[in-house]
Design an enzyme around this catalytic site. Sequence first.
Site, mmCIF file in Angstrom:
data_model
loop_
_atom_site.group_PDB
_atom_site.id
_atom_site.type_symbol
_atom_site.label_atom_id
_atom_site.label_comp_id
_atom_site.label_asym_id
_atom_site.label_seq_id
_atom_site.Cartn_x
_atom_site.Cartn_y
_atom_site.Cartn_z
ATOM 1 N N GLU A 172 26.819 9.164 28.454
ATOM 2 C CA GLU A 172 25.686 9.509 27.596
ATOM 3 C C GLU A 172 24.301 9.317 28.232
ATOM 4 O O GLU A 172 23.386 10.098 27.959
ATOM 5 C CB GLU A 172 25.740 8.658 26.314
ATOM 6 C CG GLU A 172 26.905 9.011 25.419
ATOM 7 C CD GLU A 172 27.154 7.927 24.387
ATOM 8 O OE1 GLU A 172 27.561 6.820 24.780
ATOM 9 O OE2 GLU A 172 26.932 8.173 23.201
ATOM 10 N N CYS A 199 31.584 33.694 24.556
ATOM 11 C CA CYS A 199 31.778 32.503 25.395
ATOM 12 C C CYS A 199 32.538 32.778 26.686
ATOM 13 O O CYS A 199 32.465 31.994 27.619
ATOM 14 C CB CYS A 199 32.478 31.398 24.608
ATOM 15 S SG CYS A 199 34.231 31.670 24.355
ATOM 16 N N GLU A 247 34.889 12.919 17.097
ATOM 17 C CA GLU A 247 35.113 11.478 16.945
ATOM 18 C C GLU A 247 35.610 11.167 15.532
ATOM 19 O O GLU A 247 36.634 10.503 15.363
ATOM 20 C CB GLU A 247 33.823 10.715 17.241
ATOM 21 C CG GLU A 247 34.014 9.209 17.188
ATOM 22 C CD GLU A 247 32.802 8.441 17.674
ATOM 23 O OE1 GLU A 247 31.965 9.015 18.406
ATOM 24 O OE2 GLU A 247 32.685 7.248 17.329
ATOM 25 N N ARG A 261 21.430 2.672 16.591
ATOM 26 C CA ARG A 261 21.171 2.950 18.005
ATOM 27 C C ARG A 261 19.808 3.615 18.193
ATOM 28 O O ARG A 261 19.104 3.336 19.163
ATOM 29 C CB ARG A 261 22.291 3.785 18.626
ATOM 30 C CG ARG A 261 22.179 3.853 20.138
ATOM 31 C CD ARG A 261 23.375 4.516 20.783
ATOM 32 N NE ARG A 261 24.468 3.604 21.050
ATOM 33 C CZ ARG A 261 24.599 2.871 22.153
ATOM 34 N NH1 ARG A 261 23.660 2.905 23.084
ATOM 35 N NH2 ARG A 261 25.648 2.105 22.329
ATOM 36 N N ILE A 268 35.841 54.394 17.454
ATOM 37 C CA ILE A 268 35.784 53.100 18.131
ATOM 38 C C ILE A 268 35.792 53.336 19.639
ATOM 39 O O ILE A 268 36.483 54.220 20.135
ATOM 40 C CB ILE A 268 36.967 52.207 17.698
ATOM 41 C CG1 ILE A 268 36.767 50.805 18.221
ATOM 42 C CG2 ILE A 268 38.301 52.738 18.163
ATOM 43 C CD1 ILE A 268 37.638 49.808 17.512
HETATM 44 C C1 LIG Z 1 28.646 39.037 22.597
HETATM 45 C C2 LIG Z 1 27.863 40.282 22.306
HETATM 46 C C3 LIG Z 1 26.628 40.447 22.871
HETATM 47 C C4 LIG Z 1 25.883 41.590 22.568
HETATM 48 N N1 LIG Z 1 24.660 41.687 23.125
HETATM 49 C C5 LIG Z 1 23.879 42.739 22.818
HETATM 50 C C6 LIG Z 1 22.569 42.829 23.362
HETATM 51 O O1 LIG Z 1 22.139 41.971 24.152
HETATM 52 N N2 LIG Z 1 21.808 43.860 22.982
HETATM 53 C C7 LIG Z 1 22.258 44.823 22.115
HETATM 54 O O2 LIG Z 1 21.519 45.733 21.813
HETATM 55 N N3 LIG Z 1 23.504 44.781 21.618
HETATM 56 C C8 LIG Z 1 24.324 43.758 21.927
HETATM 57 N N4 LIG Z 1 25.581 43.685 21.389
HETATM 58 C C9 LIG Z 1 26.016 44.721 20.427
HETATM 59 C C10 LIG Z 1 27.071 45.754 20.912
HETATM 60 O O3 LIG Z 1 28.135 45.205 21.503
HETATM 61 C C11 LIG Z 1 26.582 46.750 21.828
HETATM 62 O O4 LIG Z 1 25.521 47.327 21.171
HETATM 63 C C12 LIG Z 1 27.579 47.837 22.276
HETATM 64 O O5 LIG Z 1 26.873 48.808 22.950
HETATM 65 C C13 LIG Z 1 28.425 48.488 21.179
HETATM 66 O O6 LIG Z 1 29.300 49.453 21.781
HETATM 67 P P1 LIG Z 1 30.839 49.555 21.482
HETATM 68 O O7 LIG Z 1 31.362 50.696 22.263
HETATM 69 O O8 LIG Z 1 31.525 48.307 21.726
HETATM 70 O O9 LIG Z 1 30.820 49.859 19.938
HETATM 71 P P2 LIG Z 1 32.017 49.875 18.899
HETATM 72 O O10 LIG Z 1 32.157 48.529 18.332
HETATM 73 O O11 LIG Z 1 33.222 50.481 19.476
HETATM 74 O O12 LIG Z 1 31.404 50.846 17.819
HETATM 75 C C14 LIG Z 1 30.219 50.534 17.147
HETATM 76 C C15 LIG Z 1 29.896 51.588 16.085
HETATM 77 O O13 LIG Z 1 29.570 52.800 16.710
HETATM 78 C C16 LIG Z 1 30.344 53.856 16.119
HETATM 79 N N5 LIG Z 1 30.538 54.888 17.141
HETATM 80 C C17 LIG Z 1 30.956 54.724 18.399
HETATM 81 N N6 LIG Z 1 30.950 55.894 19.056
HETATM 82 C C18 LIG Z 1 30.508 56.810 18.189
HETATM 83 C C19 LIG Z 1 30.262 58.206 18.278
HETATM 84 N N7 LIG Z 1 30.459 58.876 19.406
HETATM 85 N N8 LIG Z 1 29.812 58.832 17.186
HETATM 86 C C20 LIG Z 1 29.610 58.170 16.029
HETATM 87 N N9 LIG Z 1 29.831 56.866 15.883
HETATM 88 C C21 LIG Z 1 30.260 56.192 16.962
HETATM 89 C C22 LIG Z 1 31.586 53.198 15.644
HETATM 90 O O14 LIG Z 1 32.243 53.916 14.655
HETATM 91 C C23 LIG Z 1 31.051 51.884 15.159
HETATM 92 O O15 LIG Z 1 30.566 52.027 13.865
HETATM 93 C C24 LIG Z 1 26.387 42.584 21.693
HETATM 94 C C25 LIG Z 1 27.649 42.413 21.140
HETATM 95 C C26 LIG Z 1 28.386 41.293 21.439
HETATM 96 C C27 LIG Z 1 29.735 41.131 20.836
HETATM 97 S S1 FES Z 2 36.865 33.848 22.873
HETATM 98 FE FE1 FES Z 2 34.748 33.680 23.243
HETATM 99 S S2 FES Z 2 34.382 35.544 24.257
HETATM 100 FE FE2 FES Z 2 36.387 35.766 23.627
#
Ligand SMILES: Cc1cc2nc3c(=O)[nH]c(=O)nc-3n(C[C@H](O)[C@H](O)[C@H](O)COP(=O)(O)OP(=O)(O)OC[C@H]3O[C@@H](n4cnc5c(N)ncnc54)[C@H](O)[C@@H]3O)c2cc1C
Ligand code: FES
Length: 1370
Positions: free
Chosen positions: A1304, A49, A831, A909, A260
């Site tokens: 509304e 959001c 509400e 309504r 991570i």
């Molecule tokens: C709001 C939202 C929208 C999203 N929209 C999309 C979308 O449109 N399309 C889509 O495909 N995805 C989407 N995602 C999914 C995701 O966020 C993405 O895929 C993102 O690329 C994950 O990367 P990260 O670095 O945050 O992963 P992390 O959460 O940091 O890690 C994910 C996993 O990868 C592992 N990992 C990370 N690096 C390595 C490594 N080098 N070797 C081994 N394991 C590893 C971690 O241990 C973990 O298990 C979305 C997520 C959110 C929250």
């Molecule tokens: S509180 Fe919704 S994106 Fe963080």
Amino acid sequence: MIPRQFVVVYINGSRREISGRKTLDTLLSYLRYEERLTGTKLGCGEGGCGACTILYSYYDHHEKRIYHRAVNACLMPVAACDGAAITTIEAVGNIRDGLAPVQEALANTHGSQCGFCTPGIVMSMFALLREHGTRTDPLTPLDVEKNFDGNLCRCTGYRPILDAYKGLIAAEDATCSAQCPMGEQCCKINRSRLGKQEIVLSQKEDKKISTVLDRAYIFPPELIEYRPAELNLADGKWLRPVTLEQLMRSKTEHPEARLIVGNTEVGVEVKFKNLKVPVWISTTDVPELQRITEDDVGVKIGASVTWTHLNNYISNALKRTKLDGNPKLYQLSSLQAIQSQLELFAGKQIRNVGTIAGNIVTASPISDVNPLLVAACASFTLLNCKTGEKRNVSARDFFVSYRKVDLKANEILFQVVLPWNESQFDFTHPFKVSRRREDDIAIVSAGIRLKLSPNQEPTSSEKPGFIIEAAHVGLGGIAPRTVSMNDVERVLTGKLFNETSLKEGMRVMARSALLPKNVPGGMPEYRQSLAVGFLFKAFVATAHAIYERFHEHDSLLDSLGFDNVQDVPGISICERSVSRGVQIFSDCEPLAKDDITGRPVPHLSAALQVSGEAKYLDDIPRFDGELQAALVLSSEPHARIVAIDYSDAEKIPGVYEIIDVKNVKGSNLIGPIFHDEYCFADKEVTTSGQVIAVVTAETTEQAKEAARSVRVTYDPLPAVVTIEDAIESASYAELVPSRFIQKGDAPGIFEKEGTGAKIVKGRVRIGGQEHWYLEPNGTIAVPDENGEMLILASTQSPGKTQAIVSRVLGQRAHKIVCKVKRLGGGFGGKETRSCFLSAAIAVAAQATSRPVRLVLDRDVDMMITGTRHAFLAEYEAAYEATGRITALRMEIYLNMGNTVDLSAAVLDRALYHAVNCYDIPNVDIIGKACYTNTTSSTAFRGFGGPQGMMICENVIEHVAWDLRLPPEKVRDINMFGRHGNASITPYGMNVSSDCLQKCWEGALGDSSFSQRRREVDSFNSKHSYRKRGLSVIPTMFGISFSFSPLNQAGALVHIYQEDGSVLITHGGVEMGQGLHTKICQIAASELQIPLEKVFVSETATDKIPNASPTAASASSDLYGMAVLRACRTLKQRLEPFKSGLELSWEETVDKAWANRVSLFATGFYKTPGIDDVNLAVPGARGRPFSYFTNGSAVSEVEIDVLTGEMKVIRTDIVMDIGRPLNPAIDIGQVEGAFVQGLGWCTMEEFVRGSKNEHVWLKEGKVFTAGPGTYKLPAFGDVPRDFRVRVLDGRSEADTICSSKAIGEPPLFLAASVFFATRDAISYSRRQHNLHDWFALDSPASVERIRLRCIDDVVSSVLPNTGSVNPSLSL
Ligand SMILES: Cc1cc2nc3c(=O)[nH]c(=O)nc-3n(C[C@H](O)[C@H](O)[C@H](O)COP(=O)(O)OP(=O)(O)OC[C@H]3O[C@@H](n4cnc5c(N)ncnc54)[C@H](O)[C@@H]3O)c2cc1C
Ligand code: FES
Ligand code: FES
């Protein structure tokens, strides 16, 4: 060297060293609860959001530059902030020191209503400006338009936000330039029609000059020198290596550890799937994993490269290659495909931190990029941390099964190797379709690479053309993992690039993508059709690309065999473009001297909201001894409770007490009208998500963990979930008898033979809608002496909250006080469905004698607080050849859920509005409330009215279809006022149809409807795969609560002798609709004092008793009048001290005080001339409404026949709101309601499992419990050209300052988009000689649109498309 055990971070310019467990908290939680920086909001906690957006700045030692990124604080661990400078809204600007331009712009252009999304929106814009810095190329309106794909707003309809920021970046007004779509009516040219320009100008008064807070803008010099060091935080729970060796050592020592990076995937799993991780290893600072390098093979992308970094790299690579005139530009085709896919990937905040490895290793079956990597023939280099060995695995072999990859215990993903495309005829194409274009995961995603080569040796029957040398097809969303479509590849490879190969490929694709009916995620036919459509699109795109590259081979397109292939949309018809908005209203005549009503005064809390200083419920500091609460909820839709075991939960440290039905001292039976709801489930549960107990603990995390540990044993009972189930088992609400609207002799028309009437019959199905106020529900109960209790709640009904709490506690109402400062949106969802939460928490506070706080997580809120009612209707209409409807018979059913709540009134309504604005002489409607084992449905903006009108407009369309008449003609001929006789509703209320017709004709005229109809005809005759549709829809919305006692209001006005300032308290709640602003305008006008002298602080039941809920659009009418009367009383009292003297207001007040005159007064108002109509009595007559608010809208849409995607090209609204109290706020209500309605009837699909619908889910289970699964309109969904005009006028009723209610009524006008979509679909069907009436359920989602459209391509292998009726949760 010993790893460091603390994090160094600058927060708004102040240095912090953070160590211990706090480093594992999210940054949002740290900012809000440790730093008390509550401007950053928690809207969802899952990155969906943008309410928590902050600026994350860091120094890149390699590039020697500072980067500024917008980031979601709700997913960012504190541990990941080492070496970063965090800027929150508090440091951007504030009221004391002055707002920054980025805040002021939003406040000035009415870009903030409830304000809960506002800090996040300001921070997103701030980040764009900071990142852009002093670059010489200016920011463009398109940059602004694309900047907010990670932010949601539920109130404004987005237009004012975009206007504010386009205005900020441009010296010239970006939207109101020479190309203004209003032409001669442009507000800049035609000064008598004061539009947007007026709104902006009017707010400059009394604002401090904008200042920049240098402190926060300077990147801390220490961080430029700062070198990342190895970290060991929280006793070894978080490790951050900064070299590859350290990473390998850490991973070897902790094979159980989880890597991570951006935490955008893992963060969600920890929060919502309760993932437990023993050790984290952060890879963000390992240089080898950050690099992107190139060699002869291709590009090597380090595992920890973020999407933003990759996107920038691709832009630079493309620029570089184009500038160099490098003939090998073709090599970048796969990279370009990834870049196009990133346009549709998550929101900016997620792309800024999310990484390629995170996506790959998560192995989501609906990943956007993994199918592309498969198609691009990418491979992954895996590093064994123990042995140091590397191995390569191709992307197509890496994804093993559901979220399982070929990665061994000691291995990590090191890099992605993306090979160059190999020739001028080698193309990679990306595809993705989701419920919403922006920030949504895919339904189906694909990468398709076709490598062609010229056909050197054509046979005598072949034309020279191309051979498919290789085909690589990766798909997401059709299996539990990303898959390569081997059979499709096989059948294409080595074949000619022509119609035969395409058809064969599609046939094999259809077979390979066949999904069972109960496939997880549902939509089997749709997903299959998308896969086939994507292959077709890939062929067409390849033929186009070859033509574009060589300007020859144009016959290639023809060789594909289908008609009109040149118009096949590419990846999306919804490409980002710059939207435009125009608002027209006239300057209102002042009603008296110093009248400030009718002026576009900005929301009085706007400055507080844009600076993050506005306080919402969870911003209230913790009370001494406060406990945090979590709910134990039923997991069954209907069951007997056999046993509840709290023993594990009680052992969790910090748990204080668990509260259930045994603690209720008063009555456990509650409810806003009927007491048919259990505060705590007692022996039986009647819906999933019913409250069984409340756990109180010292922290929220402890309370939640304990709630999860409570074991409830159930004995399941048969459940009724949908309306259809309820009809089948005759499950109707006992407390809600059937309702009737009857007029004339409808049975006579239908049943008597020989009337000669033509008749249509049909069925309408309308799904529910989640409120999605940005601020989730919350409540704090604070016990005091001798049974007194203070309830602070996010509720639209302080009065009802007080009453229900008093009942459940067994205390007299005078001991319970409920207060509300403001809500971050309500829309009906707060509400009554907030009251049961306050009741349960009050019981907990009473039992523990300590303050207790509950703030719902978004998923819980969505599961337990109910939605707009789903409806089903069966209809029959008789009509004449002219289109005049002579009789209408309907059976209307709503899904009430497991308690009555407000369903009886909602049903009333719906029935009142079931003829919309049409004068039908014979009407026979029956309404029934279905009792089901689902969460109680509740009020939602429009309160059943939109559903009633939607049913009616379906009937109109059906009649028009049957007669082959344009629907607008049938609407026109049936409209009130068209028949000479007096216009009277079927329930006997007179209608003044002047304004209705002015709006109707205004909308037709403003939109040049007839000409546009011809243009749409012409467009559709030339296009087969994209179709346009046009529709005009009128609305007539009755104003007043239909239960007449609620139409009363009280106000209390104080004048303070000290300075003559005025404090108003009234019974209404401010939830973004600008109620307090309008009230202050009314009081200032009446007392003839400056607006600044008047203030509304809060709503409180100890000031105004028995207040009705703030609902039914009626609050300005009711409280405005009550305040006016109180002010008049005071004015009369002051008059003797003023007359004949030239005294100032302050002097007059002082003199009155000295003469011992009471300087406070109450005002009371009840709406005159209305009566209760008991619809349970057939043929009942009366006047349930004070008046009607009217409007009309014309919308034009375009759909992609092959995917079902839809965009709104243009909307024109004409609205009658009398003499507006505040035209800027009112236009905000029109736009906001319209966009909310757009969500309701196009993309907001509430999904719940039942016997016959969504059978892949457990019965009663709600799937759409978060922004990830439930999609409300985003910035990119609003009409590309959005025009709103307000009629000059006055209310026909005796209303406050002659204004009309507006909250509304405009919502239903979004049905113009629904029916324009229907229109577009019918062009597609007619083209294929399908002339039968087809039902279109609401919402008209991508799935429904696609499966109702007909095309040569997909139909050639899937003959069923066009007739499949997708699941709908009713
Ligand atoms: C709001 C939202 C929208 C999203 N929209 C999309 C979308 O449109 N399309 C889509 O495909 N995805 C989407 N995602 C999914 C995701 O966020 C993405 O895929 C993102 O690329 C994950 O990367 P990260 O670095 O945050 O992963 P992390 O959460 O940091 O890690 C994910 C996993 O990868 C592992 N990992 C990370 N690096 C390595 C490594 N080098 N070797 C081994 N394991 C590893 C971690 O241990 C973990 O298990 C979305 C997520 C959110 C929250
Ligand atoms: S509180 Fe919704 S994106 Fe963080
Ligand atoms: S102002 Fe955006 S959600 Fe309310």
